[in-house]
Enzyme design. Structure first.
Site, PDB file in Angstrom:
ATOM      1  N   THR A 168       0.815  -1.225   0.000  1.00 43.74           N
ATOM      2  CA  THR A 168       0.000   0.000   0.000  1.00 43.74           C
ATOM      3  C   THR A 168       0.846   1.272   0.000  1.00 43.74           C
ATOM      4  O   THR A 168       1.984   1.264   0.491  1.00 43.74           O
ATOM      5  CB  THR A 168      -0.883  -0.009   1.277  1.00 43.74           C
ATOM      6  OG1 THR A 168      -1.474   1.264   1.452  1.00 43.74           O
ATOM      7  CG2 THR A 168      -0.091  -0.336   2.537  1.00 43.74           C
ATOM      8  N   ASP A 169       0.254   2.353  -0.486  1.00 42.19           N
ATOM      9  CA  ASP A 169       0.948   3.656  -0.434  1.00 42.19           C
ATOM     10  C   ASP A 169       1.128   4.145   1.003  1.00 42.19           C
ATOM     11  O   ASP A 169       1.898   5.074   1.258  1.00 42.19           O
ATOM     12  CB  ASP A 169       0.215   4.718  -1.271  1.00 42.19           C
ATOM     13  CG  ASP A 169      -1.233   4.976  -0.863  1.00 42.19           C
ATOM     14  OD1 ASP A 169      -1.701   4.396   0.135  1.00 42.19           O
ATOM     15  OD2 ASP A 169      -1.902   5.779  -1.563  1.00 42.19           O
ATOM     16  N   GLU A 170       0.399   3.517   1.948  1.00 47.90           N
ATOM     17  CA  GLU A 170       0.493   3.988   3.340  1.00 47.90           C
ATOM     18  C   GLU A 170       1.871   3.734   3.952  1.00 47.90           C
ATOM     19  O   GLU A 170       2.197   4.317   4.981  1.00 47.90           O
ATOM     20  CB  GLU A 170      -0.605   3.352   4.195  1.00 47.90           C
ATOM     21  CG  GLU A 170      -1.983   3.725   3.694  1.00 47.90           C
ATOM     22  CD  GLU A 170      -3.060   3.731   4.756  1.00 47.90           C
ATOM     23  OE1 GLU A 170      -2.745   3.632   5.945  1.00 47.90           O
ATOM     24  OE2 GLU A 170      -4.233   3.846   4.369  1.00 47.90           O
ATOM     25  N   LYS A 198       2.057  -3.355   7.424  1.00 45.07           N
ATOM     26  CA  LYS A 198       2.285  -3.596   5.989  1.00 45.07           C
ATOM     27  C   LYS A 198       3.756  -3.335   5.647  1.00 45.07           C
ATOM     28  O   LYS A 198       4.353  -4.058   4.836  1.00 45.07           O
ATOM     29  CB  LYS A 198       1.377  -2.705   5.136  1.00 45.07           C
ATOM     30  CG  LYS A 198      -0.100  -3.046   5.191  1.00 45.07           C
ATOM     31  CD  LYS A 198      -0.448  -4.437   4.665  1.00 45.07           C
ATOM     32  CE  LYS A 198      -0.246  -4.583   3.181  1.00 45.07           C
ATOM     33  NZ  LYS A 198      -0.705  -5.937   2.723  1.00 45.07           N
ATOM     34  N   TYR A 254      -1.698  -0.265  11.166  1.00 45.69           N
ATOM     35  CA  TYR A 254      -1.904  -0.954   9.874  1.00 45.69           C
ATOM     36  C   TYR A 254      -0.720  -0.694   8.945  1.00 45.69           C
ATOM     37  O   TYR A 254      -0.115  -1.632   8.401  1.00 45.69           O
ATOM     38  CB  TYR A 254      -3.211  -0.488   9.216  1.00 45.69           C
ATOM     39  CG  TYR A 254      -3.275  -0.809   7.734  1.00 45.69           C
ATOM     40  CD1 TYR A 254      -3.420  -2.120   7.291  1.00 45.69           C
ATOM     41  CD2 TYR A 254      -3.158   0.199   6.761  1.00 45.69           C
ATOM     42  CE1 TYR A 254      -3.449  -2.424   5.926  1.00 45.69           C
ATOM     43  CE2 TYR A 254      -3.199  -0.086   5.406  1.00 45.69           C
ATOM     44  CZ  TYR A 254      -3.343  -1.400   4.989  1.00 45.69           C
ATOM     45  OH  TYR A 254      -3.368  -1.698   3.636  1.00 45.69           O
TER      46      TYR A 254
HETATM   47  P1  NAD Z   1     -10.074  -6.868   2.673  1.00 48.53           P
HETATM   48  O1  NAD Z   1     -10.062  -6.540   4.114  1.00 48.53           O
HETATM   49  O2  NAD Z   1     -11.314  -6.597   1.874  1.00 48.53           O
HETATM   50  O3  NAD Z   1      -9.735  -8.420   2.463  1.00 48.53           O
HETATM   51  C1  NAD Z   1      -8.728  -9.081   3.174  1.00 48.53           C
HETATM   52  C2  NAD Z   1      -8.921 -10.564   2.950  1.00 48.53           C
HETATM   53  O4  NAD Z   1      -7.852 -11.260   3.633  1.00 48.53           O
HETATM   54  C3  NAD Z   1     -10.231 -11.115   3.508  1.00 48.53           C
HETATM   55  O5  NAD Z   1     -10.835 -11.981   2.578  1.00 48.53           O
HETATM   56  C4  NAD Z   1      -9.810 -11.861   4.759  1.00 48.53           C
HETATM   57  O6  NAD Z   1     -10.661 -12.947   5.095  1.00 48.53           O
HETATM   58  C5  NAD Z   1      -8.417 -12.331   4.366  1.00 48.53           C
HETATM   59  N1  NAD Z   1      -7.550 -12.597   5.515  1.00 48.53           N
HETATM   60  C6  NAD Z   1      -7.338 -11.796   6.596  1.00 48.53           C
HETATM   61  N2  NAD Z   1      -6.489 -12.379   7.450  1.00 48.53           N
HETATM   62  C7  NAD Z   1      -6.125 -13.568   6.899  1.00 48.53           C
HETATM   63  C8  NAD Z   1      -5.255 -14.609   7.288  1.00 48.53           C
HETATM   64  N3  NAD Z   1      -4.570 -14.559   8.444  1.00 48.53           N
HETATM   65  N4  NAD Z   1      -5.121 -15.679   6.480  1.00 48.53           N
HETATM   66  C9  NAD Z   1      -5.815 -15.754   5.314  1.00 48.53           C
HETATM   67  N5  NAD Z   1      -6.665 -14.806   4.893  1.00 48.53           N
HETATM   68  C10 NAD Z   1      -6.819 -13.712   5.672  1.00 48.53           C
HETATM   69  O7  NAD Z   1      -8.824  -6.121   2.058  1.00 48.53           O
HETATM   70  P2  NAD Z   1      -8.641  -5.417   0.637  1.00 48.53           P
HETATM   71  O8  NAD Z   1      -9.102  -4.023   0.744  1.00 48.53           O
HETATM   72  O9  NAD Z   1      -9.133  -6.300  -0.424  1.00 48.53           O
HETATM   73  O10 NAD Z   1      -7.037  -5.389   0.583  1.00 48.53           O
HETATM   74  C11 NAD Z   1      -6.313  -6.470   0.011  1.00 48.53           C
HETATM   75  C12 NAD Z   1      -4.840  -6.173   0.084  1.00 48.53           C
HETATM   76  O11 NAD Z   1      -4.570  -4.967  -0.617  1.00 48.53           O
HETATM   77  C13 NAD Z   1      -4.324  -5.959   1.508  1.00 48.53           C
HETATM   78  O12 NAD Z   1      -3.058  -6.544   1.598  1.00 48.53           O
HETATM   79  C14 NAD Z   1      -4.240  -4.446   1.644  1.00 48.53           C
HETATM   80  O13 NAD Z   1      -3.232  -4.091   2.558  1.00 48.53           O
HETATM   81  C15 NAD Z   1      -3.888  -4.044   0.224  1.00 48.53           C
HETATM   82  N6  NAD Z   1      -4.322  -2.717  -0.204  1.00 48.53           N
HETATM   83  C16 NAD Z   1      -5.631  -2.311  -0.018  1.00 48.53           C
HETATM   84  C17 NAD Z   1      -6.026  -1.064  -0.501  1.00 48.53           C
HETATM   85  C18 NAD Z   1      -7.451  -0.561  -0.337  1.00 48.53           C
HETATM   86  O14 NAD Z   1      -7.717   0.616  -0.609  1.00 48.53           O
HETATM   87  N7  NAD Z   1      -8.413  -1.376   0.060  1.00 48.53           N
HETATM   88  C19 NAD Z   1      -5.102  -0.236  -1.162  1.00 48.53           C
HETATM   89  C20 NAD Z   1      -3.780  -0.688  -1.297  1.00 48.53           C
HETATM   90  C21 NAD Z   1      -3.411  -1.927  -0.839  1.00 48.53           C
HETATM   91  O1  DAU Z   2      -4.099   4.204   0.760  1.00 54.45           O
HETATM   92  C1  DAU Z   2      -4.324   2.837   0.661  1.00 54.45           C
HETATM   93  C2  DAU Z   2      -5.135   2.393   1.849  1.00 54.45           C
HETATM   94  O2  DAU Z   2      -6.446   2.900   1.646  1.00 54.45           O
HETATM   95  C3  DAU Z   2      -5.171   0.888   2.034  1.00 54.45           C
HETATM   96  O3  DAU Z   2      -3.874   0.415   2.296  1.00 54.45           O
HETATM   97  C4  DAU Z   2      -6.114   0.507   3.179  1.00 54.45           C
HETATM   98  O4  DAU Z   2      -6.229  -0.902   3.269  1.00 54.45           O
HETATM   99  C5  DAU Z   2      -7.475   1.097   2.903  1.00 54.45           C
HETATM  100  O5  DAU Z   2      -8.339   0.857   3.984  1.00 54.45           O
HETATM  101  C6  DAU Z   2      -7.368   2.606   2.651  1.00 54.45           C
HETATM  102  O6  DAU Z   2      -7.012   3.301   3.874  1.00 54.45           O
HETATM  103  P1  DAU Z   2      -7.712   4.677   4.289  1.00 54.45           P
HETATM  104  O7  DAU Z   2      -7.597   4.849   5.736  1.00 54.45           O
HETATM  105  O8  DAU Z   2      -7.263   5.793   3.405  1.00 54.45           O
HETATM  106  O9  DAU Z   2      -9.241   4.313   3.840  1.00 54.45           O
HETATM  107  P2  DAU Z   2     -10.629   4.619   4.549  1.00 54.45           P
HETATM  108  O10 DAU Z   2     -11.692   4.254   3.562  1.00 54.45           O
HETATM  109  O11 DAU Z   2     -10.716   4.058   5.909  1.00 54.45           O
HETATM  110  O12 DAU Z   2     -10.604   6.207   4.686  1.00 54.45           O
HETATM  111  C7  DAU Z   2     -10.449   7.050   3.557  1.00 54.45           C
HETATM  112  C8  DAU Z   2     -10.398   8.487   4.064  1.00 54.45           C
HETATM  113  O13 DAU Z   2     -11.698   8.816   4.600  1.00 54.45           O
HETATM  114  C9  DAU Z   2      -9.425   8.681   5.208  1.00 54.45           C
HETATM  115  O14 DAU Z   2      -8.822   9.964   5.101  1.00 54.45           O
HETATM  116  C10 DAU Z   2     -10.285   8.629   6.456  1.00 54.45           C
HETATM  117  C11 DAU Z   2     -11.627   9.186   5.978  1.00 54.45           C
HETATM  118  N1  DAU Z   2     -12.801   8.628   6.666  1.00 54.45           N
HETATM  119  C12 DAU Z   2     -12.956   7.264   6.661  1.00 54.45           C
HETATM  120  C13 DAU Z   2     -14.004   6.689   7.337  1.00 54.45           C
HETATM  121  C14 DAU Z   2     -14.180   5.181   7.351  1.00 54.45           C
HETATM  122  C15 DAU Z   2     -13.713   9.458   7.307  1.00 54.45           C
HETATM  123  O15 DAU Z   2     -13.583  10.686   7.265  1.00 54.45           O
HETATM  124  N2  DAU Z   2     -14.754   8.887   7.966  1.00 54.45           N
HETATM  125  C16 DAU Z   2     -14.933   7.535   8.030  1.00 54.45           C
HETATM  126  O16 DAU Z   2     -15.903   7.075   8.690  1.00 54.45           O
END
Ligand code: NAD
Ligand code: DAU
Length: 340
Positions: free
Chosen positions: A126-128, A154, A150
């Site tokens: 992730t970019d985080e 990562k 988190y």
């Molecule tokens: P998500 O939370 O929707 O899905 C995570 C999945 O992993 C789920 O199906 C869960 O059951 C499974 N999981 C959790 N713990 C596990 C374990 N110990 N063993 C096996 N399976 C397990 O997450 P997502 O948003 O689809 O993110 C997927 C990946 O992409 C993550 O690695 C996250 O860090 C990365 N990522 C997410 C975002 C975003 O914006 N959502 C952006 C950049 C990177």
């Molecule tokens: O940047 C990549 C990341 O993006 C991934 O690695 C993470 O898995 C994914 O969850 C996401 O993280 P963020 O914290 O950016 O996503 P989230 O949807 O939780 O929040 C997006 C923005 O909105 C953030 O600045 C927080 C704000 N927010 C979020 C929630 C849930 C609010 O203001 N209110 C809320 O209730």
């Protein structure tokens, strides 16, 4: 590549990747390995459940015996690791599971993958890991400054990937995606949470001033990006998968309300997330040079996404019950009450 283990494939992005790979690579066997935590959902995989080149196995990536078993059973030669605890707010409430899965789990997968002689390990990150970036754009060689449990977990997973490449010569690649939106996203993240809450005329708890910036990427573009890096990334390298589409949270929120025909008065500025990063921004030059091209325009992508949640209440209504409501109470009850 022939037998690919996709861990976390029942989650939001992992399931988009599984659907993409099953449809586009009939010669590959795609094995989804997922613990099915609160965020894992087999409904996300219904579109491929009857396909011949797809299998599902339930298991934890931090369970060494179970990982050994699945690697042997399917003669796995490639691992793509999406499995993670992924929600920043939950990591602030309870970091334990993040260390277990995002750090220890990544290590177990690397270690067993190496012992089984896999050909390639792709870590989805992730970019985080770059942390808050006030101006400019993060590039792949920038240092890590993660701020939430988190993001730190990562970063820890990524460093273990690097160590396995340098020390043992394991063929690894890393993708760093930006904020992803689209269908089948668990309704705790901004876009699906606010969309489904607004559909029910409930308040939208926007953290702080809402002027934080996120860089939005459609989930199908993210899935195609991981496919591109998996096939063409250079061993040991990391690649940004950036949406290159920065928006303030307040503007994304307003747009969701407009698309739903709901009033802006649903917005509530609640106390901020602890340690909240103000801005993420990356360039995607390096991935583009390998042939990755985003296909979604954000405005059209967001509109289609909002429509998807409107048309698929069967998918999210059953999630927003039980434990979900407990989490909602813990995360939002005090925040919302404090501004009344
Ligand atoms: P998500 O939370 O929707 O899905 C995570 C999945 O992993 C789920 O199906 C869960 O059951 C499974 N999981 C959790 N713990 C596990 C374990 N110990 N063993 C096996 N399976 C397990 O997450 P997502 O948003 O689809 O993110 C997927 C990946 O992409 C993550 O690695 C996250 O860090 C990365 N990522 C997410 C975002 C975003 O914006 N959502 C952006 C950049 C990177
Ligand atoms: O940047 C990549 C990341 O993006 C991934 O690695 C993470 O898995 C994914 O969850 C996401 O993280 P963020 O914290 O950016 O996503 P989230 O949807 O939780 O929040 C997006 C923005 O909105 C953030 O600045 C927080 C704000 N927010 C979020 C929630 C849930 C609010 O203001 N209110 C809320 O209730």
């Amino acid at each position: 590549m022939k037998n690919i283990l996709v861990t976390g494939g029942a989650g939001f992005i992992g399931s988009a990747f599984v659907r993409h790979m099953v449809a586009n690579y009939p010669d590959y066997n795609i094995v989804c390995y997922d613990k099915l935590t609160y965020a894992g959902n087999v409904d996300n995989l219904l579109p491929v459940s009857d396909e011949e080149n797809y299998r599902f196995e339930r298991g934890d990536i931090a369970d060494r015996r179970a990982v050994q078993h699945v690697l042997e059973q399917y003669a796995i030669d490639t691992i793509v690791n999406f499995a993670a605890e992924s929600h920043v707010d939950r990591s602030i409430l309870e970091p334990d599971a993040f260390i277990h899965t995002d750090v220890v789990g990544a290590y177990i997968l690397l270690d067993e993958g190496r012992k089984h002689g896999i050909e390639r390990f792709c870590q989805v990150s992730t970019d985080e890991v770059y942390g808050d970036i006030e101006v400019g754009h993060s590039v792949e060689d920038d240092r890590f400054l993660p701020n939430s449990p988190y993001a730190a977990s990562k970063a820890g997973g990524e460093l273990m990937v690097r160590a396995y490449h340098v020390t043992y010569g394991l063929d690894t690649v890393i993708t760093r995606g930006s904020n992803t939106y689209g269908p089948y996203q668990y309704p705790e993240k901004l876009v699906p949470f606010f969309t489904t809450e607004a559909m029910d005329d409930r308040p939208l708890p926007l953290y702080g001033d809402g002027e934080q910036i996120r860089d939005w990427l459609h989930v199908d573009d993210h899935a195609r990006g991981v496919d591109c890096i998996l096939h063409f990334g250079r061993p040991g390298e990391a690649y940004n998968l950036a949406g290159e589409n920065q928006r303030h949270n307040i503007n994304v929120t307003r747009r969701i309300l407009d698309l739903l025909g709901k009033p802006q008065s649903l917005i509530r500025h609640v106390p901020d997330r602890e340690g909240h990063d103000r801005r993420y921004a990356m360039t995607a030059e390096k991935a583009r040079a390998l042939g990755w091209q985003r296909q979604f325009d954000f405005d059209r992508g967001l509109e289609a996404t909002v429509r998807w949640y409107q048309e698929n209440e069967w998918w999210w209504r059953k999630i927003k019950t039980g434990d979900y409501l407990e989490y909602y109470k813990r995360q939002y009850a005090e925040r919302l009450a404090s501004i009344r």
